[in-house]
Design a protein around this motif. Sequence first.
Motif, PDB file in Angstrom:
ATOM      1  N   HIS A   1       0.830  -1.220   0.000  1.00  0.00           N
ATOM      2  CA  HIS A   1       0.000   0.000   0.000  1.00  0.00           C
ATOM      3  C   HIS A   1       0.860   1.264   0.000  1.00  0.00           C
ATOM      4  N   TYR A   2       0.222   2.356  -0.424  1.00  0.00           N
ATOM      5  CA  TYR A   2       0.666   3.705  -0.057  1.00  0.00           C
ATOM      6  C   TYR A   2      -0.069   4.101   1.208  1.00  0.00           C
TER       7      TYR A   2
ATOM      8  N   ALA B   1       5.454   3.584  -1.428  1.00  0.00           N
ATOM      9  CA  ALA B   1       4.612   2.412  -1.188  1.00  0.00           C
ATOM     10  C   ALA B   1       5.490   1.243  -0.768  1.00  0.00           C
TER      11      ALA B   1
ATOM     12  N   ARG C   1       5.583  -2.432  -9.386  1.00  0.00           N
ATOM     13  CA  ARG C   1       6.357  -2.435 -10.628  1.00  0.00           C
ATOM     14  C   ARG C   1       7.363  -3.584 -10.693  1.00  0.00           C
TER      15      ARG C   1
ATOM     16  N   ASP D   1      -5.021  -3.267  -9.992  1.00  0.00           N
ATOM     17  CA  ASP D   1      -4.999  -3.776 -11.366  1.00  0.00           C
ATOM     18  C   ASP D   1      -3.678  -4.446 -11.740  1.00  0.00           C
TER      19      ASP D   1
ATOM     20  N   ARG E   1       5.173   7.225  -6.731  1.00  0.00           N
ATOM     21  CA  ARG E   1       4.212   7.507  -7.806  1.00  0.00           C
ATOM     22  C   ARG E   1       4.900   7.974  -9.079  1.00  0.00           C
TER      23      ARG E   1
ATOM     24  N   ASP F   1      -3.868   2.999   1.193  1.00  0.00           N
ATOM     25  CA  ASP F   1      -4.355   3.002  -0.186  1.00  0.00           C
ATOM     26  C   ASP F   1      -3.890   1.696  -0.836  1.00  0.00           C
ATOM     27  N   TYR F   2      -4.834   0.755  -0.938  1.00  0.00           N
ATOM     28  CA  TYR F   2      -4.552  -0.508  -1.638  1.00  0.00           C
ATOM     29  C   TYR F   2      -5.010  -0.431  -3.095  1.00  0.00           C
ATOM     30  N   ALA F   3      -5.923   0.496  -3.379  1.00  0.00           N
ATOM     31  CA  ALA F   3      -6.574   0.524  -4.693  1.00  0.00           C
ATOM     32  C   ALA F   3      -5.591   0.779  -5.826  1.00  0.00           C
ATOM     33  N   THR F   4      -4.554   1.567  -5.554  1.00  0.00           N
ATOM     34  CA  THR F   4      -3.562   1.862  -6.597  1.00  0.00           C
ATOM     35  C   THR F   4      -2.994   0.578  -7.195  1.00  0.00           C
ATOM     36  N   PHE F   5      -2.927  -0.469  -6.379  1.00  0.00           N
ATOM     37  CA  PHE F   5      -2.258  -1.700  -6.830  1.00  0.00           C
ATOM     38  C   PHE F   5      -3.231  -2.787  -7.281  1.00  0.00           C
TER      39      PHE F   5
ATOM     40  N   GLU G   1       0.151  10.680   2.534  1.00  0.00           N
ATOM     41  CA  GLU G   1       1.387  10.220   1.891  1.00  0.00           C
ATOM     42  C   GLU G   1       2.659  10.721   2.560  1.00  0.00           C
TER      43      GLU G   1
END
Length: 193
Positions: free
Chosen positions: A93-94, A140, A174, A170, A118, A164-168, A98
Motif C-alpha cells: 500500500h501507499y 509504497a 512495478r 490492477d 508515484r 491506499d490498496y486501490a492503486t495496486f 502520503e
Amino acid sequence: MDEGIRPLSVHVASSTGRMGPAGAVRGIARRLADMQGMFQDAAATQVMVATGNPVVYRYFAADTPDEAPHLRFGTTVVYPGTVGNEFFMTKGHYHAQERTPEVYFCLRGRGCFLMETRDGSTAEEFVEAGQAVYIPPGWAHRSVNVGTEEFVFFYVCSGGVGHDYATFADRGFRKIVVERDGKPIVLANPRFA
Ligand code: PAN
Ligand code: ZN
C-alpha cells in the motif's frame, strides 16, 4: 496531552510475531482468496484457493489510537510459500496520508521489501533478522517472504495514516519477486510492459 490514554505494554514473540495479551492487540489474517489477482499466476491461485486457501500473512497491532499524534506498531508474519514461482507477499500500500514514513525491523526469517513512488522510482531491500529499513514518506511498500521459514517483522508508523490498496488493484507493484534456481530474483512486473 491526550486525556484518558494510558501507557500500555504488549508482548511480542519474536519467533512467531504473535502479540498479546488479546485485550491489547488486534490481529488480521489474509488468506489467498483475499488476494485474488495479486499474484501473476491466476491458474495457480485458483487451484490453491480451492485446495486449502492458505493464510498468506497475518498482522497484529497494539491497541493504540489510530490517529496522530499516536503511533501504530505491531508485527507482520508472512508465511513461506509461492504461488506459481512468485513468493508469498503482503498486499502492499501507499499511506493515504502520503507524507508519513514507517520503520520495519526484521525479527525472523528472510524477506524483501519492495518499495516504489508515484513517479516510478523503485527500490528493494533484502533483510534478515536484526536489520531495520526506513520507508520514507511517499514510498509504497510490500513485504515478500523469500525464505523457507516465517518472515517476521516489527513496524511502527504514525497513527491515522490510512492505507491506499486501490492503486495496486490492477497491476500490482512495478517489481515482482520470484524463485529461480532456488534463489529469489527481482524482475520487472510484466503487467507494466
Ligand atoms: C504494515 C502493513 C502490514 C500488512 O503494518 O499494514 O505489513 O501489509 P498490508 O497492509 O499491505 O496488507 C504497514 O505497513 N502499515 O502501515
Ligand atoms: Zn505502511
